[in-house]
Design a protein around this motif. Structure first.
Motif, PDB file in Angstrom:
ATOM      1  N   ILE A 226      27.554  37.244  48.224  1.00 48.15           N
ATOM      2  CA  ILE A 226      28.014  37.450  46.846  1.00 48.15           C
ATOM      3  C   ILE A 226      28.968  38.642  46.788  1.00 48.15           C
ATOM      4  O   ILE A 226      30.048  38.571  46.185  1.00 48.15           O
ATOM      5  CB  ILE A 226      26.815  37.656  45.908  1.00 48.15           C
ATOM      6  CG1 ILE A 226      26.059  36.332  45.733  1.00 48.15           C
ATOM      7  CG2 ILE A 226      27.270  38.180  44.542  1.00 48.15           C
ATOM      8  CD1 ILE A 226      24.760  36.465  44.983  1.00 48.15           C
ATOM      9  N   TRP A 227      28.575  39.757  47.415  1.00 47.20           N
ATOM     10  CA  TRP A 227      29.473  40.923  47.402  1.00 47.20           C
ATOM     11  C   TRP A 227      30.766  40.622  48.161  1.00 47.20           C
ATOM     12  O   TRP A 227      31.861  40.984  47.701  1.00 47.20           O
ATOM     13  CB  TRP A 227      28.787  42.134  48.044  1.00 47.20           C
ATOM     14  CG  TRP A 227      29.758  43.274  48.197  1.00 47.20           C
ATOM     15  CD1 TRP A 227      30.136  44.164  47.240  1.00 47.20           C
ATOM     16  CD2 TRP A 227      30.512  43.606  49.370  1.00 47.20           C
ATOM     17  NE1 TRP A 227      31.079  45.038  47.743  1.00 47.20           N
ATOM     18  CE2 TRP A 227      31.324  44.720  49.050  1.00 47.20           C
ATOM     19  CE3 TRP A 227      30.566  43.076  50.659  1.00 47.20           C
ATOM     20  CZ2 TRP A 227      32.181  45.297  49.982  1.00 47.20           C
ATOM     21  CZ3 TRP A 227      31.426  43.663  51.589  1.00 47.20           C
ATOM     22  CH2 TRP A 227      32.210  44.763  51.238  1.00 47.20           C
ATOM     23  N   ALA A 231      34.458  40.810  46.590  1.00 48.13           N
ATOM     24  CA  ALA A 231      35.460  41.702  47.175  1.00 48.13           C
ATOM     25  C   ALA A 231      36.725  40.933  47.538  1.00 48.13           C
ATOM     26  O   ALA A 231      37.853  41.407  47.302  1.00 48.13           O
ATOM     27  CB  ALA A 231      34.886  42.397  48.410  1.00 48.13           C
ATOM     28  N   ALA A 232      36.570  39.733  48.102  1.00 44.82           N
ATOM     29  CA  ALA A 232      37.731  38.914  48.450  1.00 44.82           C
ATOM     30  C   ALA A 232      38.520  38.535  47.203  1.00 44.82           C
ATOM     31  O   ALA A 232      39.762  38.582  47.189  1.00 44.82           O
ATOM     32  CB  ALA A 232      37.278  37.662  49.199  1.00 44.82           C
ATOM     33  N   PHE A 233      37.815  38.161  46.128  1.00 42.52           N
ATOM     34  CA  PHE A 233      38.497  37.822  44.873  1.00 42.52           C
ATOM     35  C   PHE A 233      39.283  39.025  44.356  1.00 42.52           C
ATOM     36  O   PHE A 233      40.428  38.882  43.909  1.00 42.52           O
ATOM     37  CB  PHE A 233      37.471  37.373  43.830  1.00 42.52           C
ATOM     38  CG  PHE A 233      38.077  36.993  42.505  1.00 42.52           C
ATOM     39  CD1 PHE A 233      38.508  35.698  42.278  1.00 42.52           C
ATOM     40  CD2 PHE A 233      38.214  37.927  41.493  1.00 42.52           C
ATOM     41  CE1 PHE A 233      39.076  35.344  41.057  1.00 42.52           C
ATOM     42  CE2 PHE A 233      38.776  37.593  40.275  1.00 42.52           C
ATOM     43  CZ  PHE A 233      39.208  36.289  40.055  1.00 42.52           C
ATOM     44  N   ALA A 234      38.671  40.210  44.422  1.00 39.16           N
ATOM     45  CA  ALA A 234      39.340  41.411  43.919  1.00 39.16           C
ATOM     46  C   ALA A 234      40.624  41.699  44.690  1.00 39.16           C
ATOM     47  O   ALA A 234      41.671  41.990  44.096  1.00 39.16           O
ATOM     48  CB  ALA A 234      38.380  42.601  44.005  1.00 39.16           C
ATOM     49  N   VAL A 235      40.580  41.604  46.015  1.00 38.62           N
ATOM     50  CA  VAL A 235      41.770  41.885  46.832  1.00 38.62           C
ATOM     51  C   VAL A 235      42.838  40.816  46.594  1.00 38.62           C
ATOM     52  O   VAL A 235      44.035  41.128  46.477  1.00 38.62           O
ATOM     53  CB  VAL A 235      41.385  41.954  48.320  1.00 38.62           C
ATOM     54  CG1 VAL A 235      42.627  42.089  49.190  1.00 38.62           C
ATOM     55  CG2 VAL A 235      40.446  43.133  48.567  1.00 38.62           C
ATOM     56  N   LEU A 236      42.434  39.547  46.518  1.00 37.97           N
ATOM     57  CA  LEU A 236      43.395  38.470  46.246  1.00 37.97           C
ATOM     58  C   LEU A 236      44.049  38.657  44.888  1.00 37.97           C
ATOM     59  O   LEU A 236      45.252  38.406  44.723  1.00 37.97           O
ATOM     60  CB  LEU A 236      42.697  37.118  46.311  1.00 37.97           C
ATOM     61  CG  LEU A 236      42.306  36.613  47.704  1.00 37.97           C
ATOM     62  CD1 LEU A 236      41.356  35.427  47.604  1.00 37.97           C
ATOM     63  CD2 LEU A 236      43.553  36.229  48.502  1.00 37.97           C
ATOM     64  N   LEU A 237      43.272  39.090  43.897  1.00 30.81           N
ATOM     65  CA  LEU A 237      43.824  39.321  42.563  1.00 30.81           C
ATOM     66  C   LEU A 237      44.890  40.410  42.599  1.00 30.81           C
ATOM     67  O   LEU A 237      45.972  40.254  42.019  1.00 30.81           O
ATOM     68  CB  LEU A 237      42.700  39.699  41.602  1.00 30.81           C
ATOM     69  CG  LEU A 237      43.118  40.038  40.170  1.00 30.81           C
ATOM     70  CD1 LEU A 237      43.721  38.815  39.487  1.00 30.81           C
ATOM     71  CD2 LEU A 237      41.927  40.560  39.366  1.00 30.81           C
ATOM     72  N   VAL A 238      44.590  41.491  43.285  1.00 31.16           N
ATOM     73  CA  VAL A 238      45.575  42.587  43.406  1.00 31.16           C
ATOM     74  C   VAL A 238      46.827  42.087  44.113  1.00 31.16           C
ATOM     75  O   VAL A 238      47.956  42.365  43.683  1.00 31.16           O
ATOM     76  CB  VAL A 238      44.964  43.784  44.156  1.00 31.16           C
ATOM     77  CG1 VAL A 238      46.026  44.844  44.432  1.00 31.16           C
ATOM     78  CG2 VAL A 238      43.816  44.390  43.359  1.00 31.16           C
ATOM     79  N   ALA A 263      35.123  50.227  50.059  1.00 32.57           N
ATOM     80  CA  ALA A 263      34.303  51.410  49.796  1.00 32.57           C
ATOM     81  C   ALA A 263      33.129  51.106  48.880  1.00 32.57           C
ATOM     82  O   ALA A 263      32.118  51.814  48.906  1.00 32.57           O
ATOM     83  CB  ALA A 263      35.166  52.516  49.197  1.00 32.57           C
ATOM     84  N   THR A 264      33.225  50.042  48.069  1.00 32.32           N
ATOM     85  CA  THR A 264      32.108  49.709  47.179  1.00 32.32           C
ATOM     86  C   THR A 264      30.886  49.236  47.962  1.00 32.32           C
ATOM     87  O   THR A 264      29.790  49.167  47.398  1.00 32.32           O
ATOM     88  CB  THR A 264      32.504  48.621  46.171  1.00 32.32           C
ATOM     89  OG1 THR A 264      32.842  47.403  46.872  1.00 32.32           O
ATOM     90  CG2 THR A 264      33.712  49.052  45.348  1.00 32.32           C
ATOM     91  N   ALA A 265      31.048  48.925  49.245  1.00 32.35           N
ATOM     92  CA  ALA A 265      29.896  48.531  50.063  1.00 32.35           C
ATOM     93  C   ALA A 265      28.894  49.675  50.195  1.00 32.35           C
ATOM     94  O   ALA A 265      27.713  49.436  50.491  1.00 32.35           O
ATOM     95  CB  ALA A 265      30.360  48.095  51.447  1.00 32.35           C
ATOM     96  N   PHE A 266      29.335  50.902  49.956  1.00 32.84           N
ATOM     97  CA  PHE A 266      28.444  52.053  50.076  1.00 32.84           C
ATOM     98  C   PHE A 266      27.727  52.370  48.769  1.00 32.84           C
ATOM     99  O   PHE A 266      26.925  53.300  48.723  1.00 32.84           O
ATOM    100  CB  PHE A 266      29.238  53.276  50.550  1.00 32.84           C
ATOM    101  CG  PHE A 266      29.864  53.097  51.901  1.00 32.84           C
ATOM    102  CD1 PHE A 266      29.112  53.236  53.051  1.00 32.84           C
ATOM    103  CD2 PHE A 266      31.213  52.754  52.024  1.00 32.84           C
ATOM    104  CE1 PHE A 266      29.689  53.049  54.301  1.00 32.84           C
ATOM    105  CE2 PHE A 266      31.794  52.576  53.265  1.00 32.84           C
ATOM    106  CZ  PHE A 266      31.025  52.719  54.416  1.00 32.84           C
ATOM    107  N   ALA A 267      28.010  51.612  47.706  1.00 37.25           N
ATOM    108  CA  ALA A 267      27.315  51.836  46.439  1.00 37.25           C
ATOM    109  C   ALA A 267      25.852  51.401  46.569  1.00 37.25           C
ATOM    110  O   ALA A 267      25.531  50.499  47.341  1.00 37.25           O
ATOM    111  CB  ALA A 267      28.006  51.059  45.318  1.00 37.25           C
ATOM    112  N   PRO A 268      24.947  52.030  45.832  1.00 38.54           N
ATOM    113  CA  PRO A 268      23.525  51.656  45.935  1.00 38.54           C
ATOM    114  C   PRO A 268      23.249  50.353  45.192  1.00 38.54           C
ATOM    115  O   PRO A 268      23.615  50.196  44.026  1.00 38.54           O
ATOM    116  CB  PRO A 268      22.815  52.831  45.244  1.00 38.54           C
ATOM    117  CG  PRO A 268      23.822  53.370  44.275  1.00 38.54           C
ATOM    118  CD  PRO A 268      25.165  53.159  44.913  1.00 38.54           C
TER     119      PRO A 268
END
Length: 480
Positions: A226-227, A231-238, A263-268
């Motif tokens: 899911i993450w 993340a892939a959608f976010a990068v493709l959108l940009v 970097a969001t992979a390090f979020a809790p």
């Protein structure tokens, strides 16, 4: 998350039955005796119940129901579990154990029916034996629910139906943009196809939990997927928005997006990771959209407005973003773009057909399909042609620029010999060239006006040779 919100609403509706969730849990030393679990040395748990990497005995108290409806004890989390109420076993989900070898992994969600005779007046003691040695990843909140609710569990058909409709729409959009890419070989259609497919896949993965009660070790893979898809959608959108409205910086923007989203992979917590990845992607995509509004690029205002709506809802209701509204917003973004693309294809085809007759009689002009229609631009007024995905930017004499719905590769063969490809994304009109100049380890071609053009190392010899010889085609282009 909508599932947790629904669960919370049900717990509020049955507040007298949910006191086990509010009562403090105690962690104890435990063993199974002839009359049920035997607990000792019980201490209050501070924080979350966490059985990861150990066997954990916990207990709490709940109140008996005040009606005669059937009830069950619901356990959801990354653990095998066994439940007792007032010393009577309600059942086991897998087999908890003191070591990984002793444990048999259970399902992520388990329902333990409660017989009416098990209840006692007043306080009732519930005991759980938990263990989690096969989770794969460590979760900040491994147990998402341990609560008494009416049985059977209420259906979530409406929310699932909405998710399925959004999934179908996204899959249809992915197919449509895939067809457009096959016809036109445009990077934007390929990016939109990938965005739609990624969002559809995430909707499918999100739906696994209510549709399929999977073993708890798969939960880490599901949440990671899911993450990763978010993340892939976010990068493709940009990448898509930057290519449309800030093509020269599109690679830089994608690089920034990759770093920021990764970097969001390090979020809790996976919910925070997923929502953060989407918010970061939308925020970064809004930057090139702002540039497009400033430069009056077609579609920039609408794109920025939609991204602003997406970002506003995400910040106002982050708990809804990952599970439901994300799919609706993604579908709402790509489906209109698909319709616009189909309409544009038809309009461009009709415009090109209408202009071909005129173009044949005007060999010194370039037939340009732009947002304002079809124009015949004199070749002599073109300084350079800069690639912008499925468009090119024509930089003209006098500082004017014009977007043309054509590919740079196609124009390379259509333009006269006075136009030379000096870079993978730049064609220069050598009738306007002044000099070739070295800038550090790079080469720049200076024209009569406008900024210098980058010259790639592989094309530098050809540019030098062309500038040394008289430029052919002076009379055809009208000179600089």
């Amino acid at each position: 998350m909508w599932r947790l919100l629904l669960l919370t609403g049900l717990m509020m509706a049955f507040a007298t039955l949910a006191r086990a969730q509010d009562s403090p849990w105690q962690a104890c030393r435990g063993a199974i005796g002839p009359d049920g679990p035997v607990l000792s040395d019980c201490r209050a748990i501070q924080g979350v119940v966490d059985p990861q990497g150990r066997e954990l005995w916990i207990r709490s108290t709940i109140s008996a129901p005040k009606d005669d409806r059937p009830y069950a004890y619901y356990v959801a989390g990354v653990a095998s579990s066994e439940v007792w109420l007032n010393g009577q076993s309600l059942g086991a989900n897998g087999r908890p154990g003191a070591t990984a070898g002793d444990e048999i992994p259970g399902r992520y969600q388990a329902v333990f029916p409660i017989r009416e005779t098990t209840w006692r007046p007043g306080a009732n003691v519930v005991v759980l034996r938990l263990s989690s040695f096969h989770g794969g990843l460590r979760f900040a909140g491994p147990m998402s629910a341990m609560v008494v609710l009416p049985s059977p569990y209420p259906q979530r058909a409406t929310l699932l139906a909405v998710t399925f409709v959004a999934t179908g729409a996204l899959l249809a959009a992915a197919f449509g943009f895939g067809v457009i890419h096959a016809l036109r070989r445009t990077g934007s259609s390929l990016a939109l196809a990938a965005m739609a497919a990624v969002a559809a896949l995430q909707a499918i993965v999100e739906s696994l939990r209510p549709l399929f009660n999977y073993p708890y070790p798969l939960h880490a893979w599901r949440m990671s997927a899911i993450w990763g898809l978010a993340a892939a959608f976010a990068v493709l959108l940009v990448g898509y928005v930057a290519t449309r409205f800030m093509p020269r910086a599109s690679r830089r923007m994608v690089g920034v997006a990759l770093v920021a989203v990764t970097a969001t992979a390090f979020a809790p917590g996976f919910d925070i990771k997923t929502v953060s990845a989407l918010i970061v992607g939308v925020a970064l995509a809004a930057l090139p959209a702002l540039v497009g509004v400033r430069d009056r690029r077609p579609g920039a205002r609408l794109t920025l407005a939609y991204l602003a709506l997406f970002l506003t809802l995400a910040l106002a209701f982050p708990e809804w973003l990952a599970d439901l509204s994300y799919f609706l917003l993604a579908a709402g973004l790509v489906l209109p773009l698909l319709m616009v693309e189909v309409v544009r294809l038809g309009r461009d085809d009709r415009g090109r057909e209408a202009a071909l007759t005129q173009a044949v009689r005007r060999p010194d002009r370039l037939t340009v399909a732009s947002a304002r229609g079809v124009e015949l631009v004199p070749l002599a007024e073109i300084l350079s042609v800069v690639g912008a995905d499925d468009y090119v930017e024509l930089r003209l004499v006098g500082g004017r620029s014009l977007l043309h719905a054509a590919r740079l590769d196609a124009l390379t063969t259509q333009l006269p010999v006075s136009f030379l490809r000096v870079h993978r994304s730049v064609i220069a009109n050598l009738t306007h060239a002044q000099r070739l100049e070295r800038d550090g380890d790079r080469w720049r071609l200076h024209l009569n006006e406008g900024p210098p053009l980058p010259v790639s190392r592989s094309r530098q010899p050809a540019v030098r040779e062309a500038l040394a010889d008289p430029v052919p085609g002076e009379t055809a282009t009208g000179g600089g």
